[in-house]
Design a protein around this motif. Structure first.
Motif, PDB file in Angstrom:
ATOM      1  N   ALA A   1      -3.619  18.339 130.830  1.00  0.00           N
ATOM      2  CA  ALA A   1      -4.933  17.714 130.925  1.00  0.00           C
ATOM      3  C   ALA A   1      -5.445  17.336 129.537  1.00  0.00           C
ATOM      4  O   ALA A   1      -5.104  17.978 128.544  1.00  0.00           O
ATOM      5  CB  ALA A   1      -5.911  18.664 131.596  1.00  0.00           C
ATOM      6  N   GLN A   2      -6.244  16.292 129.512  1.00  0.00           N
ATOM      7  CA  GLN A   2      -6.817  15.853 128.251  1.00  0.00           C
ATOM      8  C   GLN A   2      -7.909  16.813 127.784  1.00  0.00           C
ATOM      9  O   GLN A   2      -8.578  17.465 128.585  1.00  0.00           O
ATOM     10  CB  GLN A   2      -7.455  14.473 128.439  1.00  0.00           C
ATOM     11  N   SER A   3      -8.084  16.872 126.474  1.00  0.00           N
ATOM     12  CA  SER A   3      -9.234  17.597 125.935  1.00  0.00           C
ATOM     13  C   SER A   3      -9.898  16.724 124.889  1.00  0.00           C
ATOM     14  O   SER A   3      -9.241  15.888 124.253  1.00  0.00           O
ATOM     15  CB  SER A   3      -8.816  18.933 125.329  1.00  0.00           C
ATOM     16  N   VAL A   4     -11.189  16.885 124.747  1.00  0.00           N
ATOM     17  CA  VAL A   4     -11.977  16.103 123.804  1.00  0.00           C
ATOM     18  C   VAL A   4     -12.770  17.074 122.948  1.00  0.00           C
ATOM     19  O   VAL A   4     -13.450  17.960 123.482  1.00  0.00           O
ATOM     20  CB  VAL A   4     -12.940  15.157 124.552  1.00  0.00           C
ATOM     21  N   THR A   5     -12.686  16.887 121.635  1.00  0.00           N
ATOM     22  CA  THR A   5     -13.377  17.776 120.707  1.00  0.00           C
ATOM     23  C   THR A   5     -14.405  16.999 119.906  1.00  0.00           C
ATOM     24  O   THR A   5     -14.068  16.025 119.233  1.00  0.00           O
ATOM     25  CB  THR A   5     -12.383  18.433 119.733  1.00  0.00           C
ATOM     26  N   GLN A   6     -15.630  17.418 120.024  1.00  0.00           N
ATOM     27  CA  GLN A   6     -16.682  16.875 119.169  1.00  0.00           C
ATOM     28  C   GLN A   6     -16.971  17.970 118.149  1.00  0.00           C
ATOM     29  O   GLN A   6     -17.457  19.049 118.496  1.00  0.00           O
ATOM     30  CB  GLN A   6     -17.914  16.500 119.998  1.00  0.00           C
ATOM     31  N   LEU A   7     -16.645  17.674 116.927  1.00  0.00           N
ATOM     32  CA  LEU A   7     -16.599  18.705 115.896  1.00  0.00           C
ATOM     33  C   LEU A   7     -17.968  19.240 115.507  1.00  0.00           C
ATOM     34  O   LEU A   7     -18.085  20.370 115.038  1.00  0.00           O
ATOM     35  CB  LEU A   7     -15.876  18.156 114.671  1.00  0.00           C
ATOM     36  N   ASP A   8     -18.993  18.443 115.668  1.00  0.00           N
ATOM     37  CA  ASP A   8     -20.335  18.849 115.246  1.00  0.00           C
ATOM     38  C   ASP A   8     -21.239  18.962 116.460  1.00  0.00           C
ATOM     39  O   ASP A   8     -21.415  17.999 117.188  1.00  0.00           O
ATOM     40  CB  ASP A   8     -20.932  17.813 114.280  1.00  0.00           C
ATOM     41  N   SER A   9     -21.791  20.147 116.676  1.00  0.00           N
ATOM     42  CA  SER A   9     -22.691  20.299 117.813  1.00  0.00           C
ATOM     43  C   SER A   9     -24.088  19.751 117.497  1.00  0.00           C
ATOM     44  O   SER A   9     -24.786  19.298 118.405  1.00  0.00           O
ATOM     45  CB  SER A   9     -22.789  21.761 118.234  1.00  0.00           C
ATOM     46  N   GLN A  10     -24.452  19.790 116.208  1.00  0.00           N
ATOM     47  CA  GLN A  10     -25.761  19.274 115.807  1.00  0.00           C
ATOM     48  C   GLN A  10     -25.615  18.503 114.509  1.00  0.00           C
ATOM     49  O   GLN A  10     -24.949  18.965 113.574  1.00  0.00           O
ATOM     50  CB  GLN A  10     -26.761  20.419 115.627  1.00  0.00           C
ATOM     51  N   VAL A  11     -26.257  17.344 114.467  1.00  0.00           N
ATOM     52  CA  VAL A  11     -26.250  16.526 113.252  1.00  0.00           C
ATOM     53  C   VAL A  11     -27.679  16.094 112.960  1.00  0.00           C
ATOM     54  O   VAL A  11     -28.233  15.244 113.664  1.00  0.00           O
ATOM     55  CB  VAL A  11     -25.342  15.287 113.407  1.00  0.00           C
ATOM     56  N   PRO A  12     -28.297  16.697 111.935  1.00  0.00           N
ATOM     57  CA  PRO A  12     -29.619  16.219 111.503  1.00  0.00           C
ATOM     58  C   PRO A  12     -29.434  15.175 110.402  1.00  0.00           C
ATOM     59  O   PRO A  12     -28.563  15.327 109.537  1.00  0.00           O
ATOM     60  CB  PRO A  12     -30.277  17.486 110.956  1.00  0.00           C
ATOM     61  N   VAL A  13     -30.227  14.130 110.463  1.00  0.00           N
ATOM     62  CA  VAL A  13     -30.102  13.066 109.467  1.00  0.00           C
ATOM     63  C   VAL A  13     -31.474  12.429 109.288  1.00  0.00           C
ATOM     64  O   VAL A  13     -32.279  12.372 110.225  1.00  0.00           O
ATOM     65  CB  VAL A  13     -29.044  12.030 109.918  1.00  0.00           C
ATOM     66  N   PHE A  14     -31.742  11.956 108.066  1.00  0.00           N
ATOM     67  CA  PHE A  14     -33.016  11.316 107.818  1.00  0.00           C
ATOM     68  C   PHE A  14     -33.008   9.870 108.305  1.00  0.00           C
ATOM     69  O   PHE A  14     -31.967   9.202 108.334  1.00  0.00           O
ATOM     70  CB  PHE A  14     -33.383  11.372 106.329  1.00  0.00           C
ATOM     71  N   GLU A  15     -34.175   9.415 108.687  1.00  0.00           N
ATOM     72  CA  GLU A  15     -34.349   8.037 109.161  1.00  0.00           C
ATOM     73  C   GLU A  15     -33.831   7.059 108.110  1.00  0.00           C
ATOM     74  O   GLU A  15     -33.998   7.283 106.903  1.00  0.00           O
ATOM     75  CB  GLU A  15     -35.822   7.785 109.439  1.00  0.00           C
ATOM     76  N   GLU A  16     -33.164   6.013 108.583  1.00  0.00           N
ATOM     77  CA  GLU A  16     -32.569   4.933 107.808  1.00  0.00           C
ATOM     78  C   GLU A  16     -31.296   5.346 107.067  1.00  0.00           C
ATOM     79  O   GLU A  16     -30.688   4.519 106.385  1.00  0.00           O
ATOM     80  CB  GLU A  16     -33.585   4.324 106.831  1.00  0.00           C
ATOM     81  N   ALA A  17     -30.873   6.575 107.195  1.00  0.00           N
ATOM     82  CA  ALA A  17     -29.589   7.012 106.612  1.00  0.00           C
ATOM     83  C   ALA A  17     -28.458   6.660 107.581  1.00  0.00           C
ATOM     84  O   ALA A  17     -28.688   6.498 108.785  1.00  0.00           O
ATOM     85  CB  ALA A  17     -29.620   8.505 106.356  1.00  0.00           C
ATOM     86  N   PRO A  18     -27.217   6.563 107.053  1.00  0.00           N
ATOM     87  CA  PRO A  18     -26.074   6.340 107.942  1.00  0.00           C
ATOM     88  C   PRO A  18     -25.669   7.642 108.623  1.00  0.00           C
ATOM     89  O   PRO A  18     -25.964   8.734 108.134  1.00  0.00           O
ATOM     90  CB  PRO A  18     -24.977   5.867 106.987  1.00  0.00           C
ATOM     91  N   VAL A  19     -24.971   7.503 109.750  1.00  0.00           N
ATOM     92  CA  VAL A  19     -24.508   8.688 110.458  1.00  0.00           C
ATOM     93  C   VAL A  19     -23.122   8.438 111.048  1.00  0.00           C
ATOM     94  O   VAL A  19     -22.775   7.294 111.390  1.00  0.00           O
ATOM     95  CB  VAL A  19     -25.497   9.081 111.583  1.00  0.00           C
ATOM     96  N   GLU A  20     -22.335   9.509 111.103  1.00  0.00           N
ATOM     97  CA  GLU A  20     -21.041   9.471 111.789  1.00  0.00           C
ATOM     98  C   GLU A  20     -20.939  10.690 112.679  1.00  0.00           C
ATOM     99  O   GLU A  20     -21.132  11.825 112.222  1.00  0.00           O
ATOM    100  CB  GLU A  20     -19.887   9.458 110.780  1.00  0.00           C
ATOM    101  N   LEU A  21     -20.652  10.465 113.942  1.00  0.00           N
ATOM    102  CA  LEU A  21     -20.423  11.551 114.894  1.00  0.00           C
ATOM    103  C   LEU A  21     -18.939  11.555 115.210  1.00  0.00           C
ATOM    104  O   LEU A  21     -18.377  10.535 115.625  1.00  0.00           O
ATOM    105  CB  LEU A  21     -21.246  11.338 116.173  1.00  0.00           C
ATOM    106  N   ARG A  22     -18.311  12.716 115.046  1.00  0.00           N
ATOM    107  CA  ARG A  22     -16.858  12.768 115.126  1.00  0.00           C
ATOM    108  C   ARG A  22     -16.354  13.168 116.507  1.00  0.00           C
ATOM    109  O   ARG A  22     -16.968  14.005 117.179  1.00  0.00           O
ATOM    110  CB  ARG A  22     -16.332  13.738 114.076  1.00  0.00           C
ATOM    111  N   CYS A  23     -15.232  12.570 116.873  1.00  0.00           N
ATOM    112  CA  CYS A  23     -14.614  12.843 118.175  1.00  0.00           C
ATOM    113  C   CYS A  23     -13.103  12.771 118.015  1.00  0.00           C
ATOM    114  O   CYS A  23     -12.565  11.789 117.493  1.00  0.00           O
ATOM    115  CB  CYS A  23     -15.080  11.825 119.211  1.00  0.00           C
TER     116      CYS A  23
END
Lengths: 116, 113
Positions: A1-23
């Motif tokens: 079976a497939q598994s999916v890992t999202q490495l970060d459970s929480q990502v705080p970031v300031f407005e107008e900053a860039p963001v990357e959510l990992r998978c």
């Protein structure tokens, strides 16, 4: 079976900053990849999808993701976030279940919080 | 003109009761699904129907019984409710193979007391 890992459970970031959510996912054999967003007390909304073709896919609300087969990753990015992007983000992999049926497996989610 | 709708939105009931959740989609899709989202927001597939035929049946207690009267509807009936059944239940639909992305309903929050 497939598994999916999202490495970060929480990502705080300031407005107008860039963001990357990992998978990351377990296998790239015949998979389709998705990112969904869930706002509080709502259902899941499709942000973007990768089925085939160009590895860089663009979605709604200024989000984009890149399919990397060698690293089995599908990271989500946005160059400048807004307060309204605060939500839970889910990466999902669709793989062949049996016959023509496909099954969607979700990661555990990443809570993106945009700070003023 | 909601694409995938569910009723009720909230359901509060006592242990041991039987309850149903209804789902309807007006997208013309052939495939529908039920998911359970637990308190940690983890989403897991429960069932999938294609044109009224059960195609995915994950490890779910047989107290849960899906029913598809036609391809636009997929209802979920739960017998003898237990505390652990408390969760948000989502219905979804898709049109594989050409359109494999799933469209989700707003969810039904079930609370078992």
């Amino acid at each position: 079976a497939q598994s999916v890992t999202q490495l970060d459970s929480q990502v705080p970031v300031f407005e107008e900053a860039p963001v990357e959510l990992r998978c990351n996912y377990s296998s790239s054999v015949s998979v389709y990849l998705f990112w969904y967003v869930q706002y509080p007390n709502q259902g899941l909304q499709l942000l973007l999808k990768y089925l085939s073709g160009s590895t860089l896919v663009k979605g709604i609300n200024g989000f984009e993701a890149e399919f990397n087969k060698s690293q089995t990753s599908f990271h989500l990015r946005k160059p400048s976030v807004h307060i309204s992007d605060t939500a839970e983000y889910f990466c999902a992999v669709s793989y062949r279940y049996s016959g023509s049926a496909r099954q969607l497996t979700f990661g555990s989610g990443t809570q993106l919080t945009v700070l003023p | 003109d909601t694409a995938v709708s569910q009723t009720p939105k909230y359901l509060v009931t006592q242990m041991g009761n039987d309850k149903s959740i209804k789902c309807e989609q007006n997208l013309g899709h052939d495939t529908m699904y039920w998911y359970k989202q637990d308190s940690k927001k983890f989403l897991k597939i429960m069932f999938s129907y294609n044109n009224k035929e059960l195609i995915i049946n994950e490890t779910v207690p047989n107290r849960f019984s899906p029913k598809s009267p036609d391809k636009a509807h997929l209802n979920l009936h739960i017998n003898s409710l237990e505390l652990g059944d408390s969760a948000v239940y989502f219905c979804a639909s898709s049109q594989p193979p050409g359109r494999p992305e799933q469209f989700f309903g707003p969810g039904t929050r079930l609370t078992v007391l």
